[in-house]
Design an enzyme around this catalytic site. Structure first.
Site, PDB file in Angstrom:
ATOM      1  N   PRO A  25       0.915  -1.179   0.019  1.00  0.00           N
ATOM      2  CA  PRO A  25       0.216   0.030  -0.124  1.00  0.00           C
ATOM      3  C   PRO A  25       0.695   1.248  -0.386  1.00  0.00           C
ATOM      4  O   PRO A  25       1.490   1.639   0.659  1.00  0.00           O
ATOM      5  CB  PRO A  25      -0.662  -0.374   1.054  1.00  0.00           C
ATOM      6  CG  PRO A  25       0.242  -1.077   1.840  1.00  0.00           C
ATOM      7  CD  PRO A  25       0.620  -1.796   1.264  1.00  0.00           C
ATOM      8  N   MET A  26       0.477   2.188  -0.971  1.00  0.00           N
ATOM      9  CA  MET A  26       1.449   3.312  -1.092  1.00  0.00           C
ATOM     10  C   MET A  26       0.767   4.637  -0.741  1.00  0.00           C
ATOM     11  O   MET A  26      -0.303   4.419  -2.480  1.00  0.00           O
ATOM     12  CB  MET A  26       2.454   3.332  -2.241  1.00  0.00           C
ATOM     13  CG  MET A  26       3.198   4.675  -1.963  1.00  0.00           C
ATOM     14  SD  MET A  26       4.975   4.015  -3.083  1.00  0.00           S
ATOM     15  CE  MET A  26       5.817   2.735  -2.470  1.00  0.00           C
ATOM     16  N   CYS A 108       3.587   3.418   9.145  1.00  0.00           N
ATOM     17  CA  CYS A 108       3.473   4.645   8.474  1.00  0.00           C
ATOM     18  C   CYS A 108       4.033   5.747   9.314  1.00  0.00           C
ATOM     19  O   CYS A 108       3.300   5.746  10.980  1.00  0.00           O
ATOM     20  CB  CYS A 108       2.159   5.567   7.876  1.00  0.00           C
ATOM     21  SG  CYS A 108       2.200   6.821   7.131  1.00  0.00           S
ATOM     22  N   HIS A 179       8.182  -4.112   7.508  1.00  0.00           N
ATOM     23  CA  HIS A 179       9.353  -3.688   6.843  1.00  0.00           C
ATOM     24  C   HIS A 179      10.061  -2.883   7.566  1.00  0.00           C
ATOM     25  O   HIS A 179      10.038  -2.829   8.914  1.00  0.00           O
ATOM     26  CB  HIS A 179       8.570  -1.819   6.780  1.00  0.00           C
ATOM     27  CG  HIS A 179       9.294  -1.069   6.181  1.00  0.00           C
ATOM     28  ND1 HIS A 179       8.911   0.213   5.614  1.00  0.00           N
ATOM     29  CD2 HIS A 179      10.339  -1.066   5.681  1.00  0.00           C
ATOM     30  CE1 HIS A 179       9.895   0.481   4.565  1.00  0.00           C
ATOM     31  NE2 HIS A 179      11.167   0.311   4.573  1.00  0.00           N
ATOM     32  N   GLY A 220      10.439  -3.180   1.892  1.00  0.00           N
ATOM     33  CA  GLY A 220      11.209  -2.951   2.266  1.00  0.00           C
ATOM     34  C   GLY A 220      12.717  -2.526   1.978  1.00  0.00           C
ATOM     35  O   GLY A 220      13.628  -4.108   1.380  1.00  0.00           O
ATOM     36  N   ARG A 242       8.068   0.763  -3.159  1.00  0.00           N
ATOM     37  CA  ARG A 242       7.935   1.569  -4.523  1.00  0.00           C
ATOM     38  C   ARG A 242       8.760   1.155  -6.419  1.00  0.00           C
ATOM     39  O   ARG A 242       8.641   1.716  -7.313  1.00  0.00           O
ATOM     40  CB  ARG A 242       9.114   2.400  -4.343  1.00  0.00           C
ATOM     41  CG  ARG A 242       8.374   3.893  -3.504  1.00  0.00           C
ATOM     42  CD  ARG A 242       9.672   4.264  -2.342  1.00  0.00           C
ATOM     43  NE  ARG A 242      10.760   3.901  -1.972  1.00  0.00           N
ATOM     44  CZ  ARG A 242      11.758   3.929  -1.159  1.00  0.00           C
ATOM     45  NH1 ARG A 242      12.016   5.204  -2.139  1.00  0.00           N
ATOM     46  NH2 ARG A 242      12.391   3.422  -0.420  1.00  0.00           N
TER      47      ARG A 242
END
Length: 344
Positions: A25-26, A108, A179, A220, A242
């Site tokens: 999720p980003m 987050c 992460h 990560g 990403r």
């Protein structure tokens, strides 16, 4: 409860939790348009929504926030919050929308998230996280999972991660997504928290060794399918962040490399062609073309015409009233034969 023990009531959800590969999720990226595109690149990747707060789910425009295309399955809803009752209600609403999993954000590091007492700051309150998980488990039948960091600020990751894991597993969490960095809530920006705290993959490997019966997914700094494959020697699953958004061509390798099946489409040209009917439906519903094509900017890499493709998208697909003809014109700038090898 010992760290590796799992109550019998969790085993059914664990067995149906497809954890091998997922896309993180980003915020501002993993919207429904992005997920539809990613599904055309892999049949098996588990997709996640952007984090949605409980306040938005309960009081906001649910169809706009939670609506998704049927092609996206399996897809998980990530929630942000720390009130067990609100999280239970939000999870129930998410299940009603058809999501396959509810994931709680405990990772987050943004100031806005910290100010709302959710996200990574909850690493300091494992018992509260456990209460949240227990409330959601009582509210829904689908898997409930937790995404966290290995620790925050001055916490010892050996203690912090084991403590959080032990409490949320006891509360019913069906999997952990970790992460492999600390989050520094004091002194680093959210952007800096993505890169500056050092990665500690071995810490996540040790967690998995202590949790033989619980899916542990690592996240990560993972930038390729080859790297993901290497991590699978130590953990149950890999979450790509990403790299999936900036270099989506890599996703064409997920099904062949990780699942032993051919990709849904042989080339990125084919995948984008398959996206056209969806784009046309969205345009007819009032969506701007750029809302979709912004997710295609990195579709081609190192092939003749890739730079021209990106430039054409930026100059033409952002215009009001732009339609699929503009995207087709951009595609014509890329050599379709050269793009066939980008997933290698």
């Amino acid at each position: 409860m010992a760290l590796g023990q799992v109550p019998n009531r969790q085993r059914a959800n664990i067995l149906k939790y497809n954890h091998i590969f997922s896309i993180a999720p980003m915020m501002d990226w993993s919207d429904t348009h992005c997920r539809v595109f990613h599904r055309l690149l892999s049949r098996h990747a588990r997709l996640y929504t952007e984090m949605v707060t409980t306040g938005a789910v309960i009081h906001g425009n649910r169809e706009r926030l939670l609506g998704f295309d049927a092609s996206e399955h399996p897809v998980a809803l990530q929630l942000g919050g720390s009130n067990p009752r609100d999280l239970a209600e939000s999870a129930r609403i998410g299940e009603g929308f058809g999501y396959d999993e509810i994931n709680l954000n405990v990772g987050c590091p943004s100031d806005r998230v910290k100010g709302g007492n959710f996200g990574a700051c909850l690493m300091a309150e494992p018992q509260l996280v456990a209460e949240c998980v227990a409330a959601m488990k009582q509210a829904v039948k689908i898997p409930v999972t937790v995404k966290c960091r290995i620790g925050i600020d001055d916490q010892d990751p050996e203690v912090a991660l084991d403590t959080l894991s032990r409490t949320v597993i006891a509360a019913g969490s069906d999997a952990l997504v970790v992460h492999a960095r600390k989050a520094w809530l004091n002194g680093l920006s959210p952007k800096e928290n993505r890169d500056i705290p050092p990665l500690d993959y071995d810490r996540v490997y040790r967690l998995k060794a202590a949790l033989p019966d619980v899916p542990v997914v690592i996240n990560g700094g993972i930038t390729s399918i080859a790297a993901a494959k290497a991590h699978l020697d130590h953990v149950d699953g890999v979450m790509l962040g990403r790299a999936a958004y900036h270099e989506p061509w890599r996703l064409l390798g997920v099904d062949p490399e990780l699942f032993g099946e051919s990709a849904p489409h042989a080339t990125m040209h084919d995948a984008i062609a398959a996206l056209m009917p969806y784009i046309e439906r969205e345009l007819a519903a009032g969506t701007r073309l750029h809302s979709i094509t912004r997710h295609l900017v990195g579709a081609f890499h190192g092939v003749p015409g890739a730079r021209a493709f990106r430039r054409y998208l930026a100059e033409n697909c952002t215009k009001a009233g732009a339609g699929t003809a503009s995207l087709r014109a951009a595609l014509d700038l890329v050599d379709p034969n050269a793009s066939a090898s980008i997933a290698a």
